[in-house]
Design a protein around this motif. Structure first.
Motif, PDB file in Angstrom:
ATOM      1  N   PRO A   1      -2.071  12.943   4.833  1.00  0.00           N
ATOM      2  CA  PRO A   1      -1.380  13.700   3.782  1.00  0.00           C
ATOM      3  C   PRO A   1      -1.765  15.177   3.746  1.00  0.00           C
ATOM      4  N   ALA A   2      -2.954  15.525   4.244  1.00  0.00           N
ATOM      5  CA  ALA A   2      -3.395  16.919   4.230  1.00  0.00           C
ATOM      6  C   ALA A   2      -2.989  17.667   5.499  1.00  0.00           C
ATOM      7  N   GLY A   3      -2.525  16.933   6.515  1.00  0.00           N
ATOM      8  CA  GLY A   3      -2.098  17.572   7.757  1.00  0.00           C
ATOM      9  C   GLY A   3      -3.234  18.071   8.629  1.00  0.00           C
ATOM     10  N   GLU A   4      -4.463  17.651   8.330  1.00  0.00           N
ATOM     11  CA  GLU A   4      -5.608  18.074   9.141  1.00  0.00           C
ATOM     12  C   GLU A   4      -5.562  17.447  10.527  1.00  0.00           C
ATOM     13  N   TYR A   5      -5.145  16.181  10.599  1.00  0.00           N
ATOM     14  CA  TYR A   5      -5.064  15.458  11.863  1.00  0.00           C
ATOM     15  C   TYR A   5      -3.604  15.225  12.240  1.00  0.00           C
ATOM     16  N   LYS A   6      -3.306  15.439  13.501  1.00  0.00           N
ATOM     17  CA  LYS A   6      -1.960  15.186  13.988  1.00  0.00           C
ATOM     18  C   LYS A   6      -1.765  13.684  14.204  1.00  0.00           C
ATOM     19  N   PRO A   7      -0.540  13.180  14.021  1.00  0.00           N
ATOM     20  CA  PRO A   7      -0.271  11.775  14.346  1.00  0.00           C
ATOM     21  C   PRO A   7      -0.627  11.499  15.805  1.00  0.00           C
ATOM     22  N   GLY A   8      -1.269  10.354  16.035  1.00  0.00           N
ATOM     23  CA  GLY A   8      -1.684   9.989  17.379  1.00  0.00           C
ATOM     24  C   GLY A   8      -3.125  10.355  17.686  1.00  0.00           C
TER      25      GLY A   8
ATOM     26  N   GLY B   1     -14.253  -0.758  15.466  1.00  0.00           N
ATOM     27  CA  GLY B   1     -12.918  -0.500  15.992  1.00  0.00           C
ATOM     28  C   GLY B   1     -12.509   0.961  15.962  1.00  0.00           C
ATOM     29  N   ILE B   2     -11.468   1.239  16.746  1.00  0.00           N
ATOM     30  CA  ILE B   2     -10.862   2.569  16.785  1.00  0.00           C
ATOM     31  C   ILE B   2      -9.361   2.421  16.555  1.00  0.00           C
ATOM     32  N   GLY B   3      -8.720   3.547  16.285  1.00  0.00           N
ATOM     33  CA  GLY B   3      -7.277   3.511  16.066  1.00  0.00           C
ATOM     34  C   GLY B   3      -6.673   4.897  16.165  1.00  0.00           C
ATOM     35  N   ASP B   4      -5.361   4.958  15.991  1.00  0.00           N
ATOM     36  CA  ASP B   4      -4.632   6.222  16.036  1.00  0.00           C
ATOM     37  C   ASP B   4      -4.133   6.566  14.640  1.00  0.00           C
ATOM     38  N   ILE B   5      -4.275   7.828  14.282  1.00  0.00           N
ATOM     39  CA  ILE B   5      -3.785   8.273  12.979  1.00  0.00           C
ATOM     40  C   ILE B   5      -2.260   8.234  12.959  1.00  0.00           C
ATOM     41  N   VAL B   6      -1.743   7.624  11.905  1.00  0.00           N
ATOM     42  CA  VAL B   6      -0.296   7.547  11.700  1.00  0.00           C
ATOM     43  C   VAL B   6       0.162   8.611  10.709  1.00  0.00           C
ATOM     44  N   TYR B   7      -0.664   8.830   9.679  1.00  0.00           N
ATOM     45  CA  TYR B   7      -0.263   9.769   8.632  1.00  0.00           C
ATOM     46  C   TYR B   7      -1.495  10.362   7.972  1.00  0.00           C
TER      47      TYR B   7
ATOM     48  N   LEU C   1      -7.890   4.921   4.886  1.00  0.00           N
ATOM     49  CA  LEU C   1      -9.266   5.397   4.882  1.00  0.00           C
ATOM     50  C   LEU C   1      -9.426   6.716   4.129  1.00  0.00           C
ATOM     51  N   GLU C   2     -10.565   6.842   3.434  1.00  0.00           N
ATOM     52  CA  GLU C   2     -10.956   8.132   2.898  1.00  0.00           C
ATOM     53  C   GLU C   2     -11.212   9.086   4.070  1.00  0.00           C
ATOM     54  N   ARG C   3     -11.124  10.367   3.808  1.00  0.00           N
ATOM     55  CA  ARG C   3     -11.241  11.358   4.870  1.00  0.00           C
ATOM     56  C   ARG C   3     -12.598  11.323   5.571  1.00  0.00           C
TER      57      ARG C   3
ATOM     58  N   SER D   1       0.844  -1.193   0.000  1.00  0.00           N
ATOM     59  CA  SER D   1       0.000   0.000   0.000  1.00  0.00           C
ATOM     60  C   SER D   1       0.879   1.242   0.000  1.00  0.00           C
ATOM     61  N   SER D   2       0.456   2.243  -0.749  1.00  0.00           N
ATOM     62  CA  SER D   2       1.247   3.464  -0.868  1.00  0.00           C
ATOM     63  C   SER D   2       0.716   4.542   0.065  1.00  0.00           C
ATOM     64  N   ILE D   3       1.632   5.212   0.765  1.00  0.00           N
ATOM     65  CA  ILE D   3       1.227   6.350   1.595  1.00  0.00           C
ATOM     66  C   ILE D   3       1.217   7.636   0.773  1.00  0.00           C
ATOM     67  N   HIS D   4       1.683   7.544  -0.478  1.00  0.00           N
ATOM     68  CA  HIS D   4       1.656   8.710  -1.367  1.00  0.00           C
ATOM     69  C   HIS D   4       0.311   8.755  -2.087  1.00  0.00           C
ATOM     70  N   SER D   5      -0.714   9.000  -1.318  1.00  0.00           N
ATOM     71  CA  SER D   5      -2.083   9.036  -1.834  1.00  0.00           C
ATOM     72  C   SER D   5      -2.893   9.954  -0.936  1.00  0.00           C
ATOM     73  N   ASP D   6      -4.201  10.026  -1.178  1.00  0.00           N
ATOM     74  CA  ASP D   6      -5.070  10.884  -0.375  1.00  0.00           C
ATOM     75  C   ASP D   6      -5.606  10.177   0.861  1.00  0.00           C
ATOM     76  N   TYR D   7      -5.263   8.902   1.035  1.00  0.00           N
ATOM     77  CA  TYR D   7      -5.790   8.141   2.158  1.00  0.00           C
ATOM     78  C   TYR D   7      -5.123   8.537   3.469  1.00  0.00           C
ATOM     79  N   ILE D   8      -5.923   8.555   4.537  1.00  0.00           N
ATOM     80  CA  ILE D   8      -5.389   8.718   5.883  1.00  0.00           C
ATOM     81  C   ILE D   8      -5.038   7.338   6.413  1.00  0.00           C
ATOM     82  N   VAL D   9      -3.850   7.204   6.990  1.00  0.00           N
ATOM     83  CA  VAL D   9      -3.380   5.909   7.486  1.00  0.00           C
ATOM     84  C   VAL D   9      -3.643   5.835   8.990  1.00  0.00           C
ATOM     85  N   VAL D  10      -4.345   4.776   9.405  1.00  0.00           N
ATOM     86  CA  VAL D  10      -4.713   4.588  10.806  1.00  0.00           C
ATOM     87  C   VAL D  10      -4.175   3.250  11.299  1.00  0.00           C
TER      88      VAL D  10
END
Length: 341
Positions: free
Chosen positions: A74-81, A66-72, A123-125, A21-30
């Motif tokens: 790409p738009a910087g709207e959410y901080k890691p964690g 389920g729940i999780g913590d944001i890792v990445y 995940l999509e935003r 999976s690529s992190i160079h996309s619009d997906y938020i990684v959780v």
């Protein structure tokens, strides 16, 4: 990046697969942190979902709560964690009339589409909601189940008549508990009556105005509207009992899932002018409304802590199996996996 996915390949057997999976996309990684086991997951795990469904949907990663913590982001709207609840319903189109959870084209995680048993979820935003910092994480893990009850109340609001003096809730399990609790909180001046068959489960409904065993219902029991939260073949008996006791022109919200058709008394549905409302799954707005509601009602969260049946730390596939097996023997509440694999 290489993402590990923990898929059910046959009854009671999981295997690790690898997905690039690529992190160079619009997906938020959780990164998932807490996952809750649902009865639907158990039907796949035990192989009771049916041969055709097992053959067409496996291999598949389970879990849609389920729940999780944001890792990445790409738009910087959410901080890691940032802690978020993940939304399992994944629409691919919009309709001005049909909600996203009823569109036949929508995908749903752990139902023919990989669920949350992965190292990372992309995940999509609009497929996540940030959680309040103070919320109990083990309750938050089964937010999706709470959204189902919240969604049914929204549909009820849109379709039912305005007399709401008394509600009946059939079902003494997790969904019945949540639905009755939300009704009591949202309609403070109304009476909430709960009917079930298991005494020790009914003892947990301390917030309800009246609680009855289904075999000991008063002949004069009446209510304006009802919610069926039983499911399986039991929903047949629950719906017919509700039909007998509901006041004419009331609504019956059906939430229980049955694998087989059930027989109901259509003659009395006609005679009483009863409206049936089907509710299934939930969407973004239901999650947003639920998170906002829980953030403002700590006493509801306190009651929901009663539903935490058992908590299991998961560090291996064997731990996953142990959690599912334990869940099969848990008579009350939700099984939560602390996802540290």
């Amino acid at each position: 990046m290489i993402n590990q996915v923990y898929r059910l390949v046959s009854a009671r057997q999981f295997e690790i697969t690898y997905k690039d999976s690529s992190i160079h996309s619009d997906y938020i990684v959780v990164r998932p942190t807490h996952l809750s086991i649902c009865a639907a997951d158990q039907r796949y795990y035990t192989g009771t979902r049916g041969e055709e469904a097992m053959a067409t949907k496996l291999p598949m990663a389970l879990i849609h709560e389920g729940i999780g913590d944001i890792v990445y982001d790409p738009a910087g709207e959410y901080k890691p964690g940032t802690r978020v609840v993940m939304i399992p319903n994944t629409p691919v189109e919009q309709d001005e009339i049909i909600a996203e959870n009823y569109l036949r084209s929508s995908k749903f995680r752990s139902s023919g589409f990989d669920g949350f048993m992965q190292d990372y979820i992309f995940l999509e935003r609009d497929r996540l909601i940030a959680l309040p910092e103070h919320i109990n994480v083990h309750v938050a893990a089964f937010t999706e189940l709470i959204t189902i009850a919240m969604h049914s109340l929204a549909r009820f609001e849109a379709k039912a008549h305005s007399r709401r003096q008394t509600f009946g809730v059939w079902g003494d399990g997790n969904l019945g508990y949540i639905t009755a609790l939300l009704l009591k909180k949202k309609y403070k001046e109304s009476k909430v009556v709960v009917a079930g068959k298991t005494p020790f489960k009914l003892n947990n409904f301390s917030f309800a105005d009246e609680v009855y065993n289904i075999n000991q219902l008063p002949a004069d029991l009446k209510f304006d509207h009802a919610f069926e939260c039983v499911g399986s073949i039991g929903s047949q008996y629950a719906i017919n009992q509700i039909i007998d006791h509901i006041i004419p022109e009331g609504t019956i919200s059906i939430l229980g899932v049955s694998e087989y058709p059930v027989e109901i008394n259509t003659r009395m549905i006609l005679e009483k002018g009863i409206t049936l409302i089907g509710s299934s799954r939930s969407g973004y707005h239901d999650f947003k409304n639920t998170v906002d509601f829980l953030a403002c009602n700590q006493e509801v969260v306190d009651y929901l802590e009663t539903l935490i049946g058992s908590v299991h730390e998961v560090k291996s596939i064997q731990d996953i199996i142990d959690a599912f097996e334990k869940d099969l023997t848990t008579s009350w509440g939700k099984t939560v996996m602390e996802w540290n694999i």
